[in-house]
Design a protein around this motif. Structure first.
Motif, PDB file in Angstrom:
ATOM      1  N   ILE A  58     -43.875  87.604  58.169  1.00  0.00           N
ATOM      2  CA  ILE A  58     -43.476  86.868  56.964  1.00  0.00           C
ATOM      3  C   ILE A  58     -44.599  86.890  55.922  1.00  0.00           C
ATOM      4  O   ILE A  58     -44.336  86.884  54.723  1.00  0.00           O
ATOM      5  CB  ILE A  58     -43.078  85.417  57.329  1.00  0.00           C
ATOM      6  CG1 ILE A  58     -41.879  85.413  58.276  1.00  0.00           C
ATOM      7  CG2 ILE A  58     -42.790  84.597  56.091  1.00  0.00           C
ATOM      8  CD1 ILE A  58     -40.626  86.048  57.718  1.00  0.00           C
ATOM      9  N   LEU A  59     -45.860  86.951  56.356  1.00  0.00           N
ATOM     10  CA  LEU A  59     -46.977  86.973  55.415  1.00  0.00           C
ATOM     11  C   LEU A  59     -47.039  88.267  54.607  1.00  0.00           C
ATOM     12  O   LEU A  59     -47.693  88.308  53.559  1.00  0.00           O
ATOM     13  CB  LEU A  59     -48.295  86.755  56.153  1.00  0.00           C
ATOM     14  CG  LEU A  59     -48.493  85.364  56.723  1.00  0.00           C
ATOM     15  CD1 LEU A  59     -49.795  85.300  57.513  1.00  0.00           C
ATOM     16  CD2 LEU A  59     -48.480  84.312  55.625  1.00  0.00           C
ATOM     17  N   TRP A  60     -46.362  89.325  55.073  1.00  0.00           N
ATOM     18  CA  TRP A  60     -46.349  90.571  54.311  1.00  0.00           C
ATOM     19  C   TRP A  60     -45.541  90.430  53.017  1.00  0.00           C
ATOM     20  O   TRP A  60     -45.818  91.122  52.041  1.00  0.00           O
ATOM     21  CB  TRP A  60     -45.786  91.722  55.143  1.00  0.00           C
ATOM     22  CG  TRP A  60     -46.744  92.197  56.184  1.00  0.00           C
ATOM     23  CD1 TRP A  60     -46.622  92.074  57.532  1.00  0.00           C
ATOM     24  CD2 TRP A  60     -47.982  92.877  55.964  1.00  0.00           C
ATOM     25  NE1 TRP A  60     -47.699  92.633  58.155  1.00  0.00           N
ATOM     26  CE2 TRP A  60     -48.548  93.133  57.214  1.00  0.00           C
ATOM     27  CE3 TRP A  60     -48.657  93.292  54.823  1.00  0.00           C
ATOM     28  CZ2 TRP A  60     -49.771  93.782  57.368  1.00  0.00           C
ATOM     29  CZ3 TRP A  60     -49.875  93.945  54.978  1.00  0.00           C
ATOM     30  CH2 TRP A  60     -50.414  94.184  56.231  1.00  0.00           C
ATOM     31  N   VAL A  61     -44.570  89.543  52.983  1.00  0.00           N
ATOM     32  CA  VAL A  61     -43.727  89.377  51.794  1.00  0.00           C
ATOM     33  C   VAL A  61     -44.562  88.958  50.576  1.00  0.00           C
ATOM     34  O   VAL A  61     -44.515  89.624  49.542  1.00  0.00           O
ATOM     35  CB  VAL A  61     -42.561  88.399  52.069  1.00  0.00           C
ATOM     36  CG1 VAL A  61     -41.779  88.108  50.806  1.00  0.00           C
ATOM     37  CG2 VAL A  61     -41.647  88.962  53.154  1.00  0.00           C
ATOM     38  N   PRO A  62     -45.346  87.878  50.650  1.00  0.00           N
ATOM     39  CA  PRO A  62     -46.155  87.536  49.472  1.00  0.00           C
ATOM     40  C   PRO A  62     -47.243  88.571  49.177  1.00  0.00           C
ATOM     41  O   PRO A  62     -47.604  88.775  48.010  1.00  0.00           O
ATOM     42  CB  PRO A  62     -46.770  86.176  49.807  1.00  0.00           C
ATOM     43  CG  PRO A  62     -46.599  86.000  51.262  1.00  0.00           C
ATOM     44  CD  PRO A  62     -45.445  86.845  51.688  1.00  0.00           C
ATOM     45  N   ALA A  63     -47.754  89.239  50.212  1.00  0.00           N
ATOM     46  CA  ALA A  63     -48.774  90.270  49.977  1.00  0.00           C
ATOM     47  C   ALA A  63     -48.203  91.384  49.108  1.00  0.00           C
ATOM     48  O   ALA A  63     -48.843  91.813  48.134  1.00  0.00           O
ATOM     49  CB  ALA A  63     -49.270  90.825  51.304  1.00  0.00           C
ATOM     50  N   PHE A  64     -47.000  91.845  49.418  1.00  0.00           N
ATOM     51  CA  PHE A  64     -46.406  92.911  48.616  1.00  0.00           C
ATOM     52  C   PHE A  64     -45.920  92.393  47.264  1.00  0.00           C
ATOM     53  O   PHE A  64     -45.927  93.134  46.287  1.00  0.00           O
ATOM     54  CB  PHE A  64     -45.292  93.609  49.384  1.00  0.00           C
ATOM     55  CG  PHE A  64     -45.818  94.539  50.446  1.00  0.00           C
ATOM     56  CD1 PHE A  64     -46.582  95.638  50.097  1.00  0.00           C
ATOM     57  CD2 PHE A  64     -45.579  94.302  51.775  1.00  0.00           C
ATOM     58  CE1 PHE A  64     -47.098  96.490  51.059  1.00  0.00           C
ATOM     59  CE2 PHE A  64     -46.083  95.146  52.754  1.00  0.00           C
ATOM     60  CZ  PHE A  64     -46.849  96.245  52.393  1.00  0.00           C
ATOM     61  N   ALA A  65     -45.534  91.126  47.183  1.00  0.00           N
ATOM     62  CA  ALA A  65     -45.140  90.549  45.889  1.00  0.00           C
ATOM     63  C   ALA A  65     -46.341  90.523  44.933  1.00  0.00           C
ATOM     64  O   ALA A  65     -46.207  90.822  43.743  1.00  0.00           O
ATOM     65  CB  ALA A  65     -44.590  89.139  46.081  1.00  0.00           C
ATOM     66  N   ILE A  66     -47.530  90.220  45.462  1.00  0.00           N
ATOM     67  CA  ILE A  66     -48.742  90.224  44.644  1.00  0.00           C
ATOM     68  C   ILE A  66     -49.068  91.646  44.192  1.00  0.00           C
ATOM     69  O   ILE A  66     -49.444  91.871  43.034  1.00  0.00           O
ATOM     70  CB  ILE A  66     -49.913  89.599  45.419  1.00  0.00           C
ATOM     71  CG1 ILE A  66     -49.673  88.092  45.554  1.00  0.00           C
ATOM     72  CG2 ILE A  66     -51.252  89.887  44.740  1.00  0.00           C
ATOM     73  CD1 ILE A  66     -50.625  87.398  46.498  1.00  0.00           C
ATOM     74  N   LEU A  67     -48.892  92.613  45.096  1.00  0.00           N
ATOM     75  CA  LEU A  67     -49.134  94.009  44.712  1.00  0.00           C
ATOM     76  C   LEU A  67     -48.224  94.434  43.563  1.00  0.00           C
ATOM     77  O   LEU A  67     -48.658  95.117  42.642  1.00  0.00           O
ATOM     78  CB  LEU A  67     -48.925  94.940  45.905  1.00  0.00           C
ATOM     79  CG  LEU A  67     -50.024  94.964  46.943  1.00  0.00           C
ATOM     80  CD1 LEU A  67     -49.661  95.923  48.063  1.00  0.00           C
ATOM     81  CD2 LEU A  67     -51.354  95.350  46.331  1.00  0.00           C
ATOM     82  N   VAL A  68     -46.972  94.026  43.622  1.00  0.00           N
ATOM     83  CA  VAL A  68     -46.024  94.392  42.569  1.00  0.00           C
ATOM     84  C   VAL A  68     -46.375  93.678  41.264  1.00  0.00           C
ATOM     85  O   VAL A  68     -46.363  94.274  40.190  1.00  0.00           O
ATOM     86  CB  VAL A  68     -44.573  94.063  43.002  1.00  0.00           C
ATOM     87  CG1 VAL A  68     -43.613  94.189  41.847  1.00  0.00           C
ATOM     88  CG2 VAL A  68     -44.149  94.973  44.153  1.00  0.00           C
ATOM     89  N   ALA A  69     -46.723  92.388  41.359  1.00  0.00           N
ATOM     90  CA  ALA A  69     -47.013  91.603  40.153  1.00  0.00           C
ATOM     91  C   ALA A  69     -48.223  92.136  39.384  1.00  0.00           C
ATOM     92  O   ALA A  69     -48.241  92.118  38.156  1.00  0.00           O
ATOM     93  CB  ALA A  69     -47.248  90.138  40.532  1.00  0.00           C
ATOM     94  N   PHE A  70     -49.229  92.620  40.111  1.00  0.00           N
ATOM     95  CA  PHE A  70     -50.438  93.095  39.444  1.00  0.00           C
ATOM     96  C   PHE A  70     -50.501  94.615  39.323  1.00  0.00           C
ATOM     97  O   PHE A  70     -51.545  95.165  38.977  1.00  0.00           O
ATOM     98  CB  PHE A  70     -51.678  92.568  40.164  1.00  0.00           C
ATOM     99  CG  PHE A  70     -51.901  91.111  39.920  1.00  0.00           C
ATOM    100  CD1 PHE A  70     -52.415  90.668  38.720  1.00  0.00           C
ATOM    101  CD2 PHE A  70     -51.558  90.176  40.881  1.00  0.00           C
ATOM    102  CE1 PHE A  70     -52.604  89.324  38.482  1.00  0.00           C
ATOM    103  CE2 PHE A  70     -51.745  88.833  40.655  1.00  0.00           C
ATOM    104  CZ  PHE A  70     -52.265  88.399  39.454  1.00  0.00           C
ATOM    105  N   ALA A  71     -49.396  95.293  39.579  1.00  0.00           N
ATOM    106  CA  ALA A  71     -49.364  96.750  39.399  1.00  0.00           C
ATOM    107  C   ALA A  71     -49.558  97.105  37.922  1.00  0.00           C
ATOM    108  O   ALA A  71     -50.148  98.122  37.595  1.00  0.00           O
ATOM    109  CB  ALA A  71     -48.051  97.324  39.914  1.00  0.00           C
ATOM    110  N   VAL A  72     -49.063  96.256  37.055  1.00  0.00           N
ATOM    111  CA  VAL A  72     -49.289  96.427  35.612  1.00  0.00           C
ATOM    112  C   VAL A  72     -50.591  95.695  35.285  1.00  0.00           C
ATOM    113  O   VAL A  72     -50.765  94.546  35.669  1.00  0.00           O
ATOM    114  CB  VAL A  72     -48.117  95.829  34.805  1.00  0.00           C
ATOM    115  CG1 VAL A  72     -48.401  95.886  33.319  1.00  0.00           C
ATOM    116  CG2 VAL A  72     -46.825  96.535  35.146  1.00  0.00           C
TER     117      VAL A  72
END
Length: 93
Positions: free
Chosen positions: A8-22
């Motif tokens: 379940i902790l992978w979900v916010p980790a990848f959400a942060i990656l997507v949010a800061f990709a820009v």
């Protein structure tokens, strides 16, 4: 379907990656480092971070659990030991 707390902790980790990709913090910055704009260096670093994080994600086994696979299962396209046909049931060319 139950998932472990670590999965379940992978979900916010990848959400942060997507949010800061820009590169939001670098919006409007025209600075150049080593001949390239700073925002390109942001992407280079970010892609490196994504690579490391995704390799840890796969190594943890979360990919297999998320896809409903078990460790050591035959992949699609691998040959089965009996018959020599592809495991997916398809025909060879």
């Amino acid at each position: 379907m139950s998932r472990s707390r670590r999965d379940i902790l992978w979900v916010p980790a990848f959400a942060i990656l997507v949010a800061f990709a820009v590169p939001w913090p670098l919006w409007g910055v025209d600075r150049v480092v080593a001949g390239l704009p700073v925002w390109i260096w942001w992407h280079v670093g970010w892609l490196g971070l994504c690579t490391v994080l995704f390799s840890r994600f796969v190594a943890s086994g979360a990919w297999e659990r998320g896809m409903g696979l078990t460790a050591g299962a035959e992949s699609i396209g691998e040959r089965s030991e009996s018959g020599g046909r592809p495991a997916s049931g398809g025909e060879e060319p």
